[in-house]
Design an enzyme around this catalytic site. Structure first.
Site, PDB file in Angstrom:
ATOM      1  N   ARG A  10       0.927  -1.143  -0.148  1.00  0.00           N
ATOM      2  CA  ARG A  10       0.141   0.085   0.061  1.00  0.00           C
ATOM      3  C   ARG A  10       0.914   1.269   0.001  1.00  0.00           C
ATOM      4  O   ARG A  10       0.584   2.332  -0.594  1.00  0.00           O
ATOM      5  CB  ARG A  10      -1.161   0.110   1.097  1.00  0.00           C
ATOM      6  N   LYS A  14      -2.941   6.578   1.751  1.00  0.00           N
ATOM      7  CA  LYS A  14      -2.727   6.991   2.925  1.00  0.00           C
ATOM      8  C   LYS A  14      -1.720   8.307   3.153  1.00  0.00           C
ATOM      9  O   LYS A  14      -0.825   8.150   3.889  1.00  0.00           O
ATOM     10  CB  LYS A  14      -2.211   6.071   3.799  1.00  0.00           C
TER      11      LYS A  14
HETATM   12  C1  COI Z   1      -4.611   3.045  11.293  1.00  0.00           C
HETATM   13  O1  COI Z   1      -5.586   2.353  11.511  1.00  0.00           O
HETATM   14  O2  COI Z   1      -3.431   2.489  11.315  1.00  0.00           O
HETATM   15  C2  COI Z   1      -4.792   4.346  10.796  1.00  0.00           C
HETATM   16  O3  COI Z   1      -4.015   4.623   9.877  1.00  0.00           O
HETATM   17  C3  COI Z   1      -5.341   5.307  11.821  1.00  0.00           C
HETATM   18  C4  COI Z   1      -4.780   6.314  12.166  1.00  0.00           C
HETATM   19  C5  COI Z   1      -5.295   7.590  11.460  1.00  0.00           C
HETATM   20  C6  COI Z   1      -5.142   6.523  13.765  1.00  0.00           C
END
Ligand code: COI
Length: 419
Positions: A163, A265
């Site tokens: 990802r 992300k």
């Molecule tokens: C995760 O679940 O690892 C995330 O990326 C959430 C994060 C924004 C706390």
């Protein structure tokens, strides 16, 4: 340090345990402050990781506030590992600094190589760094669990590596190979082993970052990139713990738009939710559920997690079409649900369907599987379940976490053991 391998650095932070395999000897060395950098190569070579774990901290004591050192089993030996001196019973999802971070750099147009472990600490960036000025950055999130037998488990780390590579392509950044990513995660977790919570108390959250660290002024990809991993012990993400959360549907602000970066992300996706999230929290909601920005009718995701709804034997979740993050927990829950005989639909899910659902739950690395107790949409509040967690949410939560913690057989081949 020729011929000496740095095996572990225990508290206090200026102690290093050095092994010399050719002479079969070990010494504890007191380091000057600040301690020197530990390179990845030095850390690993020439001893295999397994050997490192057979050597306990020799002369340091981690006391749990009352003078009792907390120790946990290490595998294949009667040696125990000391845990960090923190309150393991009250972990939330807050940042806690640990011993080491991993850093690897490369120039634009080149490939990453020669990563190294460093003492955890602040990093230096040009005020003109691409990440600071234009948000050229991605992050990942995965977790390490400690088993009762001392083993350490990672959950589908190669999915995070893939990802990250996909996101890097969208953000015009070079990225580590899958192998580099996995190796970096492993050495960072092992180096911070004393911060992995005891079984059942939480996990070690692993946060890889990829950023444009070189200086730019005009809008352009940065000339230099940094891949960094830090870790932090965590418990439950929501303050509700495992109790159902209360969401509000946001009708004006959107998390992502078509053709944008919602499906990767990138750090900016998370800054974009803060305003709606803060307003929701100020009104007592746990978080925000976003709608699509075109029709304002279809479910997207919650600030930090994906969303599912359950109706009878059918579990539905918004399809991944560029605006929704392809969650690894999302993907795993779909497979677990299918293996348990549920019908799973990835499709456009309307906000009206929420009103009629039997259960709603969220998934994510940080939140795991989080049942939703209520959703408020245009002033109307819908509640789910009579007294708490829905049956399907509970069932899927148990199946997933048992796998992640190594309590059930890993038939999916999702677990990576570190020892
Ligand atoms: C995760 O679940 O690892 C995330 O990326 C959430 C994060 C924004 C706390």
């Amino acid at each position: 340090m020729e011929n000496w391998a740095v095996v572990v650095a225990g508290p206090p932070s200026n102690q290093l345990l050095l092994l010399n395999p050719s002479r079969n000897s070990a010494v504890i060395k007191l380091l000057p402050t600040p301690p020197p950098l530990l390179t990845h190569r030095t850390f690993l070579s020439p001893l295999p990781l397994k050997l490192q774990k057979q050597t306990p901290f020799a002369s340091c004591c981690s006391c749990n506030g009352n003078g009792n050192a907390l120790r946990v089993a290490s595998p294949s030996s009667n040696v125990t590992t000391e845990l960090a001196d923190i309150d393991w019973d009250n972990l939330g999802f807050g940042f806690m600094s640990t011993d080491y971070m991993y850093i690897m750099k490369c120039s634009q147009g080149e490939n990453f190589s020669k990563g190294e472990l460093q003492r955890f600490g602040n990093i230096e960036l040009s005020p003109s760094a691409g990440i600071l000025n234009y948000g050229q950055g991605l992050f990942e999130g995965l977790k390490a669990y400690r088993k009762h037998d001392g083993n350490i488990l990672l959950f589908r780390p190669e999915e995070n590596a893939l990802r990250l590579r996909m996101g890097a392509e969208r953000m015009c950044m070079p990225s580590p190979t899958v192998e580099q990513f996995l190796e970096a995660v492993k050495v960072t977790v092992v180096a911070n082993e004393r911060w992995i919570p005891p079984p059942g108390k939480g996990s070690l959250y692993i946060r890889p970052l990829l950023m444009g660290s070189g200086a730019v002024l005009g809008v352009a990809p940065a000339p230099e990139y940094t891949f960094l991993i830090y870790v932090s012990p965590v418990g439950n993400y929501f303050k509700e713990g495992l109790a159902p959360i209360n969401l509000i549907v946001e009708t004006e602000m959107h998390r992502a738009t078509r053709g944008g970066t919602g499906g990767v992300k990138t750090i900016g996706n998370y800054a974009a939710v803060l305003k709606a999230q803060s307003a929701a929290k100020a009104k007592g909601y746990s978080d925000v559920l976003y709608l699509d920005s075109v029709h304002k009718r279809y479910l997207e995701e919650v600030s930090s997690c994906n969303v599912f709804l359950v109706k009878g034997n059918v579990i539905s979740t918004p399809a991944i079409k560029g605006t929704i993050l392809p969650g690894i927990t999302r993907k795993s829950i779909i497979d677990v649900a299918l293996s348990q005989g549920f019908q799973v639909e990835e499709r456009s899910v309307t906000v009206d369907e929420l009103l009629d659902a039997d259960e709603v739950f969220c998934t994510g690395t940080a939140v795991v599987v989080s049942p939703v107790g209520s959703i408020t949409f245009l002033g109307k509040r819908v509640t789910y379940g009579i007294d708490g967690i829905g049956r399907v949410s509970q069932q899927l939560y148990s199946a997933l976490t048992s796998l992640q913690m190594g309590l059930t057989e890993d038939k999916m081949d999702w677990i990576v053991e570190l020892k």
